[in-house]
Design an enzyme around this catalytic site. Structure first.
Site, PDB file in Angstrom:
ATOM      1  CG  ASP A 207      -2.042   1.019   1.131  1.00  9.61           C
ATOM      2  OD1 ASP A 207      -2.579   1.224   0.031  1.00  9.61           O
ATOM      3  OD2 ASP A 207      -2.374   1.635   2.173  1.00  9.61           O
ATOM      4  CB  SER A 231      -6.378   3.309  -0.504  1.00  5.40           C
ATOM      5  OG  SER A 231      -5.000   3.604  -0.527  1.00  5.40           O
ATOM      6  CD  GLN A 281      -4.483   1.341  -3.130  1.00  7.74           C
ATOM      7  OE1 GLN A 281      -4.120   2.512  -3.127  1.00  7.74           O
ATOM      8  NE2 GLN A 281      -4.076   0.460  -2.217  1.00  7.74           N
TER       9      GLN A 281
END
Length: 294
Positions: A207, A231, A281
């Site tokens: 991430d 995100s 993502q």
């Protein structure tokens, strides 16, 4: 507490003994300079929680999750695991992460008993410099007293080495705005020999930089005044065994950005060239100057 120990502490979930229709676990939140819980932390904690409900021979091979609300670093997290299905080879778990009684993340993960089968992969890119030949982040941010810069330099549990200059600070506009990048990363200390923990740590680290190709494509940086990023969702597939305390190459690109959202995906390779994982993502991006991530 050093950064790796702090990460391991966050992943050492407690079982409070409470039972509903789900298995309940609790864990701490790690401090972050912007006050919001790091998404990678919640991803990794969810993996650990789900794995606690399964035998050791069933390892996670995929997850699909949504970040629902920003978490508060001052609050612990509670994770509820729903044992959706257990088959002969696969098991499915749903994990909801809560703070203050409301969910901040929801994901579904699949686990599998190791099996033989067909095998192929995309090859690792050629001509990538050795990680030890590249400068650490601290060299790019030396002398900057901002809390975020100090955190990126010293408080993260992973050593990150950029193939090209990172996008922490605004750079001179060379006219070349590419939608791809590659970084090497590994934990700053040796991790326990637990395959669940290594996969959780890979999710944790995944991430950090996944949306940076969108920033590169639009000439923005993390320090761009007025930049807003968050995100929205995260998907990850594990293909082959890998250790998070050995160098991993994270090859990232962004195929599209539109409507204030940017999409990025990446492949994670071991240093020997084996494809260890794939990540995707989508994030919300608002880049100042009249331009969204479009």
């Amino acid at each position: 507490m050093d950064p790796v120990s702090a990460m391991l502490h966050a992943l050492d979930l407690e079982d409070p003994g409470a039972r509903t229709t789900e298995d309940i676990f609790t864990g701490p939140s790690q401090w972050m300079p912007h006050g919001r819980v790091f998404g990678g932390q919640v991803l990794a904690q969810s993996i650990v929680a789900a794995a606690r409900t399964l035998p050791d021979e069933r390892l996670i091979h995929s997850l699909h999750g949504y970040f629902l609300r920003p978490g508060d670093v001052n609050l612990d997290v509670t994770l509820g695991v729903d044992r959706i299905h257990d088959g002969r080879s696969f098991s499915t778990r749903r994990v909801q992460t809560f703070q203050g009684g409301v969910p901040i993340m929801s994901l579904i993960a699949s686990f599998q008993v190791e099996q033989d089968g067909v095998d192929h992969q995309f090859d690792m890119p050629h001509g990538i410099p050795d990680p030890e030949s590249l400068p650490p982040v601290s060299e790019y941010l030396a002398g900057i007293q901002h809390p975020a810069a100090q955190f990126w330099t010293a408080a993260r549990p992973f050593d990150i080495r950029y193939i090209d200059a990172p996008v922490y600070l605004p750079m001179e506009d060379t006219g070349e705005r590419v939608a791809h990048q590659a970084v090497w990363l590994k934990a700053k200390a040796t991790l326990p020999d637990d395959p669940v923990l290594h996969r959780a740590a890979m999710a944790y680290a995944s991430d950090y930089t996944i949306l940076e190709p969108v920033l590169r494509r639009h000439g923005a940086a993390w320090a761009t005044p007025g930049l807003k990023m968050a995100s929205l969702d995260h998907a990850m597939w594990w293909h082959r065994p890998a250790r998070a305390d050995e160098w991993l190459l994270y090859v990232e690109d962004s195929p599209s950005a539109q409507g204030g959202r940017g999409l990025a995906h990446a492949r994670i390779y071991r240093q020997d060239g084996a494809l260890a994982a794939t990540v995707a993502q989508e994030g919300m991006l608002r880049i100042p100057g009249g331009e969204t991530a479009a």
